[in-house]
Write a protein that holds these residues in place. Structure first.
Motif, PDB file in Angstrom:
ATOM      1  N   ASP A  66       0.827  -1.207   0.000  1.00  0.00           N
ATOM      2  CA  ASP A  66       0.000   0.000   0.000  1.00  0.00           C
ATOM      3  C   ASP A  66       0.863   1.260   0.000  1.00  0.00           C
ATOM      4  O   ASP A  66       0.394   2.334  -0.378  1.00  0.00           O
ATOM      5  CB  ASP A  66      -0.909   0.031   1.236  1.00  0.00           C
ATOM      6  CG  ASP A  66      -1.963  -1.066   1.197  1.00  0.00           C
ATOM      7  OD1 ASP A  66      -2.272  -1.566   0.097  1.00  0.00           O
ATOM      8  OD2 ASP A  66      -2.476  -1.418   2.275  1.00  0.00           O
ATOM      9  N   LEU A  67       2.103   1.147   0.435  1.00  0.00           N
ATOM     10  CA  LEU A  67       2.994   2.314   0.524  1.00  0.00           C
ATOM     11  C   LEU A  67       3.728   2.609  -0.784  1.00  0.00           C
ATOM     12  O   LEU A  67       4.367   3.652  -0.905  1.00  0.00           O
ATOM     13  CB  LEU A  67       4.010   2.110   1.647  1.00  0.00           C
ATOM     14  CG  LEU A  67       3.419   2.000   3.055  1.00  0.00           C
ATOM     15  CD1 LEU A  67       4.512   1.702   4.074  1.00  0.00           C
ATOM     16  CD2 LEU A  67       2.680   3.275   3.415  1.00  0.00           C
ATOM     17  N   LEU A  68       3.629   1.710  -1.742  1.00  0.00           N
ATOM     18  CA  LEU A  68       4.378   1.871  -2.991  1.00  0.00           C
ATOM     19  C   LEU A  68       4.077   3.207  -3.671  1.00  0.00           C
ATOM     20  O   LEU A  68       4.993   3.914  -4.083  1.00  0.00           O
ATOM     21  CB  LEU A  68       4.082   0.714  -3.942  1.00  0.00           C
ATOM     22  CG  LEU A  68       4.857   0.706  -5.254  1.00  0.00           C
ATOM     23  CD1 LEU A  68       6.355   0.612  -5.006  1.00  0.00           C
ATOM     24  CD2 LEU A  68       4.397  -0.448  -6.128  1.00  0.00           C
ATOM     25  N   ASP A  69       2.823   3.569  -3.767  1.00  0.00           N
ATOM     26  CA  ASP A  69       2.440   4.793  -4.471  1.00  0.00           C
ATOM     27  C   ASP A  69       2.138   5.956  -3.530  1.00  0.00           C
ATOM     28  O   ASP A  69       1.602   6.977  -3.962  1.00  0.00           O
ATOM     29  CB  ASP A  69       1.229   4.518  -5.368  1.00  0.00           C
ATOM     30  CG  ASP A  69       1.566   3.535  -6.472  1.00  0.00           C
ATOM     31  OD1 ASP A  69       2.675   3.626  -7.032  1.00  0.00           O
ATOM     32  OD2 ASP A  69       0.730   2.659  -6.769  1.00  0.00           O
ATOM     33  N   ASN A  70       2.472   5.815  -2.259  1.00  0.00           N
ATOM     34  CA  ASN A  70       2.230   6.884  -1.296  1.00  0.00           C
ATOM     35  C   ASN A  70       3.088   8.101  -1.632  1.00  0.00           C
ATOM     36  O   ASN A  70       4.299   7.997  -1.762  1.00  0.00           O
ATOM     37  CB  ASN A  70       2.545   6.399   0.118  1.00  0.00           C
ATOM     38  CG  ASN A  70       2.278   7.446   1.165  1.00  0.00           C
ATOM     39  OD1 ASN A  70       1.452   8.329   0.991  1.00  0.00           O
ATOM     40  ND2 ASN A  70       2.997   7.360   2.262  1.00  0.00           N
ATOM     41  N   LYS A  71       2.448   9.248  -1.783  1.00  0.00           N
ATOM     42  CA  LYS A  71       3.168  10.480  -2.124  1.00  0.00           C
ATOM     43  C   LYS A  71       3.059  11.537  -1.024  1.00  0.00           C
ATOM     44  O   LYS A  71       3.504  12.663  -1.192  1.00  0.00           O
ATOM     45  CB  LYS A  71       2.640  11.038  -3.440  1.00  0.00           C
ATOM     46  CG  LYS A  71       2.699  10.019  -4.576  1.00  0.00           C
ATOM     47  CD  LYS A  71       3.246  10.596  -5.820  1.00  0.00           C
ATOM     48  CE  LYS A  71       3.239   9.676  -7.004  1.00  0.00           C
ATOM     49  NZ  LYS A  71       3.823   8.414  -6.892  1.00  0.00           N
ATOM     50  N   GLU A  72       2.475  11.164   0.124  1.00  0.00           N
ATOM     51  CA  GLU A  72       2.344  12.111   1.235  1.00  0.00           C
ATOM     52  C   GLU A  72       3.700  12.418   1.847  1.00  0.00           C
ATOM     53  O   GLU A  72       4.614  11.604   1.784  1.00  0.00           O
ATOM     54  CB  GLU A  72       1.457  11.514   2.341  1.00  0.00           C
ATOM     55  CG  GLU A  72      -0.006  11.463   2.040  1.00  0.00           C
ATOM     56  CD  GLU A  72      -0.770  10.974   3.257  1.00  0.00           C
ATOM     57  OE1 GLU A  72      -0.882  11.751   4.228  1.00  0.00           O
ATOM     58  OE2 GLU A  72      -1.218   9.821   3.224  1.00  0.00           O
ATOM     59  N   LYS A  73       3.798  13.596   2.467  1.00  0.00           N
ATOM     60  CA  LYS A  73       5.012  13.956   3.196  1.00  0.00           C
ATOM     61  C   LYS A  73       4.943  13.341   4.585  1.00  0.00           C
ATOM     62  O   LYS A  73       3.906  13.388   5.239  1.00  0.00           O
ATOM     63  CB  LYS A  73       5.145  15.470   3.303  1.00  0.00           C
ATOM     64  CG  LYS A  73       5.456  16.138   1.977  1.00  0.00           C
ATOM     65  CD  LYS A  73       5.836  17.588   2.181  1.00  0.00           C
ATOM     66  CE  LYS A  73       6.114  18.281   0.871  1.00  0.00           C
ATOM     67  NZ  LYS A  73       7.260  17.787   0.169  1.00  0.00           N
ATOM     68  N   GLY A  74       6.062  12.732   4.987  1.00  0.00           N
ATOM     69  CA  GLY A  74       6.088  12.114   6.299  1.00  0.00           C
ATOM     70  C   GLY A  74       7.294  11.216   6.490  1.00  0.00           C
ATOM     71  O   GLY A  74       8.274  11.296   5.736  1.00  0.00           O
ATOM     72  N   THR A  75       7.189  10.352   7.477  1.00  0.00           N
ATOM     73  CA  THR A  75       8.290   9.478   7.861  1.00  0.00           C
ATOM     74  C   THR A  75       7.848   8.023   7.804  1.00  0.00           C
ATOM     75  O   THR A  75       6.764   7.674   8.282  1.00  0.00           O
ATOM     76  CB  THR A  75       8.756   9.815   9.291  1.00  0.00           C
ATOM     77  OG1 THR A  75       9.112  11.202   9.345  1.00  0.00           O
ATOM     78  CG2 THR A  75       9.963   8.985   9.688  1.00  0.00           C
ATOM     79  N   TYR A  76       8.692   7.189   7.233  1.00  0.00           N
ATOM     80  CA  TYR A  76       8.475   5.749   7.200  1.00  0.00           C
ATOM     81  C   TYR A  76       9.218   5.160   8.396  1.00  0.00           C
ATOM     82  O   TYR A  76      10.422   5.385   8.550  1.00  0.00           O
ATOM     83  CB  TYR A  76       8.991   5.162   5.891  1.00  0.00           C
ATOM     84  CG  TYR A  76       8.196   5.632   4.693  1.00  0.00           C
ATOM     85  CD1 TYR A  76       7.131   4.879   4.215  1.00  0.00           C
ATOM     86  CD2 TYR A  76       8.487   6.845   4.069  1.00  0.00           C
ATOM     87  CE1 TYR A  76       6.387   5.325   3.120  1.00  0.00           C
ATOM     88  CE2 TYR A  76       7.745   7.285   2.983  1.00  0.00           C
ATOM     89  CZ  TYR A  76       6.697   6.523   2.517  1.00  0.00           C
ATOM     90  OH  TYR A  76       5.955   6.958   1.446  1.00  0.00           O
ATOM     91  N   VAL A  77       8.478   4.426   9.233  1.00  0.00           N
ATOM     92  CA  VAL A  77       9.054   3.873  10.454  1.00  0.00           C
ATOM     93  C   VAL A  77       9.004   2.354  10.407  1.00  0.00           C
ATOM     94  O   VAL A  77       8.220   1.760   9.652  1.00  0.00           O
ATOM     95  CB  VAL A  77       8.325   4.400  11.716  1.00  0.00           C
ATOM     96  CG1 VAL A  77       8.392   5.923  11.795  1.00  0.00           C
ATOM     97  CG2 VAL A  77       6.885   3.910  11.776  1.00  0.00           C
ATOM     98  N   CYS A  78       9.812   1.717  11.239  1.00  0.00           N
ATOM     99  CA  CYS A  78       9.821   0.261  11.340  1.00  0.00           C
ATOM    100  C   CYS A  78       8.465  -0.219  11.851  1.00  0.00           C
ATOM    101  O   CYS A  78       7.969   0.273  12.864  1.00  0.00           O
ATOM    102  CB  CYS A  78      10.941  -0.176  12.281  1.00  0.00           C
ATOM    103  SG  CYS A  78      10.987  -1.970  12.562  1.00  0.00           S
ATOM    104  N   ALA A  79       7.864  -1.182  11.177  1.00  0.00           N
ATOM    105  CA  ALA A  79       6.563  -1.715  11.575  1.00  0.00           C
ATOM    106  C   ALA A  79       6.650  -2.515  12.869  1.00  0.00           C
ATOM    107  O   ALA A  79       5.633  -2.735  13.519  1.00  0.00           O
ATOM    108  CB  ALA A  79       5.986  -2.582  10.457  1.00  0.00           C
ATOM    109  N   ALA A  80       7.848  -2.916  13.265  1.00  0.00           N
ATOM    110  CA  ALA A  80       7.998  -3.702  14.489  1.00  0.00           C
ATOM    111  C   ALA A  80       8.243  -2.845  15.721  1.00  0.00           C
ATOM    112  O   ALA A  80       7.771  -3.167  16.801  1.00  0.00           O
ATOM    113  CB  ALA A  80       9.143  -4.704  14.332  1.00  0.00           C
ATOM    114  N   CYS A  81       8.982  -1.730  15.559  1.00  0.00           N
ATOM    115  CA  CYS A  81       9.373  -0.960  16.754  1.00  0.00           C
ATOM    116  C   CYS A  81       9.197   0.555  16.610  1.00  0.00           C
ATOM    117  O   CYS A  81       9.518   1.292  17.533  1.00  0.00           O
ATOM    118  CB  CYS A  81      10.813  -1.279  17.135  1.00  0.00           C
ATOM    119  SG  CYS A  81      12.030  -0.608  15.990  1.00  0.00           S
ATOM    120  N   ALA A  82       8.708   1.011  15.471  1.00  0.00           N
ATOM    121  CA  ALA A  82       8.424   2.428  15.207  1.00  0.00           C
ATOM    122  C   ALA A  82       9.662   3.321  15.117  1.00  0.00           C
ATOM    123  O   ALA A  82       9.553   4.537  15.205  1.00  0.00           O
ATOM    124  CB  ALA A  82       7.435   2.991  16.222  1.00  0.00           C
TER     125      ALA A  82
END
Length: 163
Positions: A66-82
């Motif tokens: 679902d994140l492949l085409d994400n164009k929003e501004k922000g931060t990608y964090v680890c799904a296990a520990c944030a």
């Protein structure tokens, strides 16, 4: 008879597994991370696919994140520990089917050598929990770092700047 011997010799050579691969595997498995949990704890906290990718170093299918085409501004964090891993301004469309970034957030990613497909690749882990993220390659944008951090989308959560 000579052909049969040649085939047997080729099969023996091809079937040999180098010890350097085992040594690198041991190094990766014994590395300590600030967040450590038992396998049962990880299983209880993660979805099946997150567990499979983050804890068992699997790869999600291309073009399924679902994140492949994400164009929003922000931060990608680890799904296990944030742990914050990548910023949206460093994301680019590599055409590979996985979220790709030209750089990581400093000190957020750890690296190992992976021989799973028969040759050395640079594997990326979350530096906080050790979760498998993906691999980094030297075929990224030449006008920036030249790196392509090819990351499993299921290993990431996205936090918009507005939050």
């Amino acid at each position: 008879m000579g052909k049969n011997l040649l085939w047997v010799a080729l099969l023996l050579i091809a079937g040999c597994k180098g010890v350097s691969q085992e040594q690198n595997k041991e190094i990766a498995e014994t590395k300590e991370y600030p967040i450590t949990k038992t396998d049962a704890e990880w299983r209880a906290e993660l979805t099946d696919m997150e567990y499979y990718v983050l804890r068992k170093a699997a790869t999600e299918n291309a073009f399924t994140s679902d994140l492949l085409d994400n164009k929003e501004k922000g931060t990608y964090v680890c799904a296990a520990c944030a742990t914050p891993l990548f910023r949206s301004e460093n994301k680019f469309d590599s055409g590979t089917g996985w979220p790709s970034f030209d750089r990581e957030i400093e000190n957020s990613v750890a690296y190992d050598v992976d021989y799973k497909i028969g040759y050395a690749r640079t594997e990326e882990h979350c530096a906080t929990c050790g979760g498998h993220l993906g691999h980094v390659f030297n075929d990224g944008p030449r006008n920036t770092t030249g790196k392509r951090h090819c990351i499993n989308g299921v290993a990431l959560d996205f936090i918009p700047d507005s939050e």
